[in-house]
Each structure stands twice: as structure tokens, then as C-alpha cells.
Write a protein that holds these residues in place. Structure first.
Motif, PDB file in Angstrom:
ATOM      1  N   ARG A  34       0.867  -1.172   0.000  1.00 20.89           N
ATOM      2  CA  ARG A  34       0.000   0.000   0.000  1.00 20.89           C
ATOM      3  C   ARG A  34       0.904   1.221   0.000  1.00 20.89           C
ATOM      4  NH1 ARG A  34      -5.078   1.058   4.080  1.00 20.89           N
ATOM      5  NH2 ARG A  34      -5.573   3.190   3.406  1.00 20.89           N
ATOM      6  N   LEU A  35       0.755   2.080  -0.995  1.00 23.52           N
ATOM      7  CA  LEU A  35       1.678   3.201  -1.180  1.00 23.52           C
ATOM      8  C   LEU A  35       1.179   4.421  -0.400  1.00 23.52           C
ATOM      9  CD1 LEU A  35       2.491   2.829  -4.987  1.00 23.52           C
ATOM     10  CD2 LEU A  35       3.491   1.639  -3.016  1.00 23.52           C
ATOM     11  N   LYS A  36       1.686   4.551   0.810  1.00 28.92           N
ATOM     12  CA  LYS A  36       1.296   5.676   1.639  1.00 28.92           C
ATOM     13  C   LYS A  36       1.905   6.988   1.144  1.00 28.92           C
ATOM     14  CE  LYS A  36       0.731   2.729   5.705  1.00 28.92           C
ATOM     15  NZ  LYS A  36       1.168   2.421   7.086  1.00 28.92           N
ATOM     16  N   SER A  37       2.875   6.879   0.246  1.00 30.21           N
ATOM     17  CA  SER A  37       3.490   8.070  -0.343  1.00 30.21           C
ATOM     18  C   SER A  37       2.624   8.682  -1.446  1.00 30.21           C
ATOM     19  CB  SER A  37       4.857   7.718  -0.924  1.00 30.21           C
ATOM     20  OG  SER A  37       4.720   6.777  -1.988  1.00 30.21           O
ATOM     21  N   ARG A  38       1.511   8.006  -1.779  1.00 27.37           N
ATOM     22  CA  ARG A  38       0.636   8.498  -2.841  1.00 27.37           C
ATOM     23  C   ARG A  38      -0.749   8.802  -2.282  1.00 27.37           C
ATOM     24  NH1 ARG A  38       3.755   9.774  -7.086  1.00 27.37           N
ATOM     25  NH2 ARG A  38       1.949   9.572  -8.474  1.00 27.37           N
ATOM     26  N   SER A  39      -1.397   9.794  -2.879  1.00 27.39           N
ATOM     27  CA  SER A  39      -2.767  10.151  -2.535  1.00 27.39           C
ATOM     28  C   SER A  39      -3.612  10.053  -3.793  1.00 27.39           C
ATOM     29  CB  SER A  39      -2.810  11.569  -1.957  1.00 27.39           C
ATOM     30  OG  SER A  39      -4.077  11.845  -1.420  1.00 27.39           O
ATOM     31  N   VAL A  40      -4.923  10.196  -3.660  1.00 23.75           N
ATOM     32  CA  VAL A  40      -5.818  10.028  -4.803  1.00 23.75           C
ATOM     33  C   VAL A  40      -6.682  11.277  -4.982  1.00 23.75           C
ATOM     34  CG1 VAL A  40      -7.632   8.612  -5.846  1.00 23.75           C
ATOM     35  CG2 VAL A  40      -5.870   7.530  -4.423  1.00 23.75           C
ATOM     36  N   VAL A  41      -6.764  11.725  -6.238  1.00 20.83           N
ATOM     37  CA  VAL A  41      -7.545  12.896  -6.621  1.00 20.83           C
ATOM     38  C   VAL A  41      -8.568  12.465  -7.671  1.00 20.83           C
ATOM     39  CG1 VAL A  41      -7.441  15.166  -7.753  1.00 20.83           C
ATOM     40  CG2 VAL A  41      -5.658  14.484  -6.137  1.00 20.83           C
ATOM     41  N   ARG A  42      -9.763  13.033  -7.608  1.00 18.18           N
ATOM     42  CA  ARG A  42     -10.797  12.720  -8.607  1.00 18.18           C
ATOM     43  C   ARG A  42     -11.098  13.959  -9.451  1.00 18.18           C
ATOM     44  NH1 ARG A  42     -15.544   9.753  -6.200  1.00 18.18           N
ATOM     45  NH2 ARG A  42     -15.748  11.636  -4.926  1.00 18.18           N
ATOM     46  N   PHE A  43     -11.154  13.768 -10.768  1.00 14.40           N
ATOM     47  CA  PHE A  43     -11.553  14.807 -11.712  1.00 14.40           C
ATOM     48  C   PHE A  43     -12.899  14.394 -12.303  1.00 14.40           C
ATOM     49  CE2 PHE A  43      -6.928  14.597 -11.728  1.00 14.40           C
ATOM     50  CZ  PHE A  43      -6.543  15.918 -11.615  1.00 14.40           C
ATOM     51  N   SER A  44     -13.824  15.322 -12.367  1.00 12.60           N
ATOM     52  CA  SER A  44     -15.119  15.017 -12.968  1.00 12.60           C
ATOM     53  C   SER A  44     -15.699  16.269 -13.612  1.00 12.60           C
ATOM     54  CB  SER A  44     -16.091  14.461 -11.914  1.00 12.60           C
ATOM     55  OG  SER A  44     -16.294  15.388 -10.872  1.00 12.60           O
ATOM     56  N   GLY A  45     -16.555  16.049 -14.603  1.00  8.98           N
ATOM     57  CA  GLY A  45     -17.167  17.160 -15.312  1.00  8.98           C
ATOM     58  C   GLY A  45     -16.936  17.058 -16.807  1.00  8.98           C
ATOM     59  N   PRO A  46     -17.745  17.753 -17.596  1.00  7.88           N
ATOM     60  CA  PRO A  46     -17.667  17.639 -19.058  1.00  7.88           C
ATOM     61  C   PRO A  46     -16.353  18.128 -19.658  1.00  7.88           C
ATOM     62  CG  PRO A  46     -19.212  19.373 -18.391  1.00  7.88           C
ATOM     63  CD  PRO A  46     -18.870  18.610 -17.164  1.00  7.88           C
ATOM     64  N   ASP A  47     -15.600  18.976 -18.951  1.00  9.01           N
ATOM     65  CA  ASP A  47     -14.337  19.495 -19.500  1.00  9.01           C
ATOM     66  C   ASP A  47     -13.114  18.765 -18.942  1.00  9.01           C
ATOM     67  OD1 ASP A  47     -15.741  21.334 -20.979  1.00  9.01           O
ATOM     68  OD2 ASP A  47     -15.393  23.005 -19.609  1.00  9.01           O
ATOM     69  N   THR A  48     -13.324  17.635 -18.268  1.00 10.23           N
ATOM     70  CA  THR A  48     -12.216  16.941 -17.616  1.00 10.23           C
ATOM     71  C   THR A  48     -11.079  16.621 -18.574  1.00 10.23           C
ATOM     72  OG1 THR A  48     -13.616  15.966 -15.898  1.00 10.23           O
ATOM     73  CG2 THR A  48     -11.557  14.829 -16.396  1.00 10.23           C
ATOM     74  N   ILE A  49     -11.389  15.977 -19.688  1.00 14.59           N
ATOM     75  CA  ILE A  49     -10.340  15.557 -20.625  1.00 14.59           C
ATOM     76  C   ILE A  49      -9.677  16.759 -21.284  1.00 14.59           C
ATOM     77  CG2 ILE A  49      -9.928  14.361 -22.814  1.00 14.59           C
ATOM     78  CD1 ILE A  49     -11.874  12.222 -21.873  1.00 14.59           C
ATOM     79  N   LYS A  50     -10.479  17.722 -21.707  1.00 15.45           N
ATOM     80  CA  LYS A  50      -9.921  18.926 -22.332  1.00 15.45           C
ATOM     81  C   LYS A  50      -8.991  19.652 -21.369  1.00 15.45           C
ATOM     82  CE  LYS A  50     -11.328  23.323 -24.427  1.00 15.45           C
ATOM     83  NZ  LYS A  50     -12.493  24.188 -24.772  1.00 15.45           N
ATOM     84  N   PHE A  51      -9.376  19.745 -20.116  1.00 16.16           N
ATOM     85  CA  PHE A  51      -8.579  20.428 -19.097  1.00 16.16           C
ATOM     86  C   PHE A  51      -7.224  19.738 -18.903  1.00 16.16           C
ATOM     87  CE2 PHE A  51      -7.520  20.446 -14.473  1.00 16.16           C
ATOM     88  CZ  PHE A  51      -7.148  21.782 -14.361  1.00 16.16           C
ATOM     89  N   LEU A  52      -7.234  18.424 -18.705  1.00 12.70           N
ATOM     90  CA  LEU A  52      -5.984  17.693 -18.472  1.00 12.70           C
ATOM     91  C   LEU A  52      -5.139  17.601 -19.745  1.00 12.70           C
ATOM     92  CD1 LEU A  52      -7.325  14.836 -16.175  1.00 12.70           C
ATOM     93  CD2 LEU A  52      -5.954  16.816 -15.490  1.00 12.70           C
ATOM     94  N   GLN A  53      -5.799  17.558 -20.899  1.00 19.06           N
ATOM     95  CA  GLN A  53      -5.065  17.466 -22.168  1.00 19.06           C
ATOM     96  C   GLN A  53      -4.175  18.682 -22.381  1.00 19.06           C
ATOM     97  OE1 GLN A  53      -4.737  15.033 -24.139  1.00 19.06           O
ATOM     98  NE2 GLN A  53      -4.143  15.794 -26.153  1.00 19.06           N
TER      99      GLN A  53
END
Length: 393
Positions: A34-53
Motif C-alpha cells: 500500500r503506497l502511503k506516499s501516494r494520494s488520490v484525486v478525482r476529476f469530474s465534469g464535461p471538461d475533464t479531458i480537455k482540461f488535463l489534455q
């Protein structure tokens, strides 16, 4: 819980690792951490892919496509027959220096599973075109990363949430990973398959690590459950995963890849499948493209082994930032970026590091010799001449 007598003390300021360590994991069977050095973030919404791209180094548009025949999952009863593999990517400064790394996951969509009754296909995706992606990120810079992402968001229709309480990141690695016939949830309950049939929260599965086959499998799972294929005697401390990466010369996170300083190509991000040269513009693209098309990277991150004059591994503390020099001349060949016991990695001048006649030492600790080890996964074209696998003292 499986242990290798590792005692971990990490200095948040120097990046120094102090350990009494097993010198290698070459013969270790399947392990999971279990990687305690990592955390988890959630992206959601219609512009998610465009934003990260427009931000990240890899082509995030892949998550908006149909899964088709792509799959990188461990075969598991009742799981979707196709799935979209995860992606490794980075966010850079406008000058093309490393800031943060991301492992991106797209959860299985409702139409790719059965409905809650288990009698038919699930519903179609939302009519608003909303997309949901998850990312595991470096926990040490989580707040700063979230603030940076929200500055870039502007008017984009994307929600960015910290879901570290709900999900945890896991890595499964070591020898003999394939050939498992059971999902291993225990108690005769196949929660991964149950999710597919009933649409509950357990619809998470192991994926092949998007960087390299030798790194095994990676995914995120609900924090209140143990992932499939993780037997009690195979769960081990995250420090073993660090050692596994050191032996393969793979960096991870902003502590091992100096934030605002590291050039991704020197840290082998191309070989780790983190950069797309066909996607178009993103933050920091100009330097990356220019350096790549020149065709020569003279310095690269290399696995290191620390030994004494008799060739025996030494567990002497080697601090991050220690210079590696050519014995006799004192010429700097590179610097250690991360060290754990007798193993480490550092950005080195490739030509000098792999010369068989070159003797390398740690500056200021001349009794500690350094071996630069050629990773088996490196492409042949990364070498400018025929070099032996190890340059040693």
C-alpha cells in the motif's frame, strides 16, 4: 506481514533514506504494498479531458474513446471484457521542468458493466458528456498540486477533489506475478465480479503498470478493503517497492524527481511512456520537443550500487545530492538522487558512467565505490556506443 527487516527514516528536507536493507529482491516472489506516499484525486465534469489534455505531457484524449479491444487487466471472473489501461503523465513548468507526476485511471463506465440486477447491460453514460478520472499523486505535494490545478482551471467545467480518505494506491510487484487463478478477495467473495454484476463500489481492478512490465501491477482501491490477489503473507512495507524501483532505475514523485529542476527526458520519462509527441500543446512542451528532436540526451537517471574496494555491497548512508566522481581525476560524472542501503540512482553522464575502465566513487567518501548499472529495459538507441552493462570500481 512480510518484512525484510527494513527500518525507514526519511528526512523530508534532504531526501536521505537510512536503512538496514536486504541488498536485492531478485528472488522475491509476488509482493504488494500500500503506497502511503501516494494520494488520490478525482476529476469530474464535461471538461475533464480537455482540461488535463492542455496541462499534462501524455495524450489524455484516450480516456474519451471507446475501450475497444484494449485491456491491461489481470483476467478476473465477471470483470468487463475490455477496459481502458491507466496512463502515466507529468505536469511541467512553462520552462519544461518537472513539477508533479500522475497515474490516471478511468473507472469502468456503467454501459461497460451489467446493470444492478445483473440481468442486462448497464445504462449509457451521462447525457452531459461528463467524464470521471482518478489520479494517484505524490502525497507530499498534494495541497500544492491541488492549488496549482485550480489556478489552471479558470472557467473549465471540471471538479477537482481530494478523495484520499476513500481510496488508496497499491502496487503489486516481484517475480512470478502471472498465472494467478483466483482474485483472492478471501471468504469466497469475488467483490470485483460482484461489482460488475451489481454496480457496487468494488469495481476496481489491477492494471499492468503503464510505465514498464518489470514494475508489475498498479491500481487504486477503496481504503476500507484489501485488493484482490493480496494475501496476508505477501503484503509488505512500501520501502521494498522503493528498493524494487531503485534496482530498475525508475523515479517516482517530486522528492526523487526534483520539482522545478528536473528535465523529464534526463529522468527517462519517454521510456516510461509518460510523454506523447503527437498530442499537441501542453505546458512546457517547447523544451521537451526541442530536446527530443535533437536526438541526444547526454545525462540520464541510472541505477547505482554502492560497494567497497572488495566489491561487497555497503550500507553506508549516502545522502541525496552526493556527487559521483571519477576516481583519480575528481571529474564529476553525476549525483545521487535517491539512496537506500547499498542501492540508489542518480543522473549521470551516460558515456562516462558506462565506460568499463572508469572507476567511480562518492565524493568525500572515496572508500565507497559506485557501480552504474545498465537497465535491461533501456532502448538500444539511448547508448551512443557499444558499452558494457556495468562500469565499476
Amino acid at each position: 506481514m512480510l518484512r525484510f527487516n527494513l527500518r525507514r527514516q526519511i528526512s523530508n528536507f534532504t531526501g536521505t533514506y537510512r536503512r538496514n536493507v536486504h541488498s536485492g529482491l531478485e528472488d522475491a516472489g509476488p509482493m504488494a504494498s500500500r503506497l502511503k506516499s501516494r494520494s488520490v484525486v478525482r476529476f469530474s465534469g464535461p471538461d475533464t479531458i480537455k482540461f488535463l489534455q492542455g496541462l499534462l505531457t501524455n495524450d489524455v484524449r484516450r480516456f474519451g474513446e471507446s475501450s475497444g479491444e484494449r485491456t491491461s487487466t489481470i483476467p478476473t471472473p465477471n470483470m468487463p471484457s475490455v477496459s481502458t489501461p491507466p496512463m502515466y503523465a507529468a505536469l511541467l513548468t512553462p520552462q519544461g521542468r518537472f513539477l508533479y507526476d500522475f497515474f490516471l485511471y478511468r473507472p469502468t463506465r456503467p454501459d461497460e458493466k451489467l446493470d444492478r440486477t445483473g440481468s442486462g447491460p448497464g445504462s449509457d453514460p451521462g447525457c452531459d458528456g461528463s467524464v470521471e478520472l482518478f489520479a494517484d499523486v505524490d502525497v507530499a505535494v498534494l495541497d500544492e498540486l491541488l492549488e496549482t490545478l485550480k489556478k489552471y482551471r479558470l472557467r473549465s467545467k471540471v471538479d477537482i477533489e481530494n478523495v484520499a480518505e476513500e481510496f488508496s494506491c497499491w502496487q503489486r510487484y516481484g517475480r512470478n506475478l502471472s498465472g494467478s487463478s483466483s482474485v483472492g478477495w478471501g471468504g469466497g467473495v469475488d467483490r470485483a465480479g460482484e461489482s460488475t454484476a451489481s454496480g457496487n463500489k468494488y469495481g476496481w481492478q489491477w492494471y499492468e503498470d503503464p510505465r514498464l512490465d518489470c514494475l508489475g501491477y498498479r491500481s487504486i482501491f477503496p481504503s476500507d478493503s484489501t485488493p484482490p490477489l493480496v494475501e496476508a503473507d505477501k503484503e509488505t512495507d512500501e520501502s521494498n517497492y522503493l528498493l524494487w524501483r531503485l534496482e530498475h532505475g525508475v523515479t517516482e514523485g517530486s522528492a526523487e524527481t526534483p520539482k522545478g529542476e528536473a528535465i523529464p527526458l534526463e529522468y527517462n520519462f519517454v521510456g516510461l511512456n509518460a510523454i506523447s509527441f503527437d498530442k499537441g500543446c501542453y505546458v512546457g512542451q517547447e523544451l521537451i520537443a526541442r530536446t527530443h528532436h535533437r536526438g541526444v540526451i547526454r545525462k540520464r537517471l541510472v541505477p547505482l550500487r554502492f560497494i567497497d574496494s572488495d566489491g561487497k555491497e555497503v550500507n553506508q548512508e549516502i545522502a541525496a545530492g552526493a556527487e559521483v566522481v571519477e576516481s583519480g581525476t575528481g571529474k564529476k560524472i553525476g549525483a545521487v538522487s535517491t539512496a537506500l542501503g547499498s542501492r540508489g540512482m542518480g543522473v549521470m553522464r551516460v558515456e562516462e558512467a558506462f565506460k568499463g575502465s572508469t572507476e567511480l566513487t562518492v565524493n568525500g567518501s572515496e572508500d565507497v565505490k559506485v557501480e552504474a548499472i545498465k537497465p535491461t529495459w533501456w532502448p538500444v538507441e539511448w547508448f551512443q556506443q557499444d558499452l558494457s552493462g556495468v562500469a565499476s570500481a
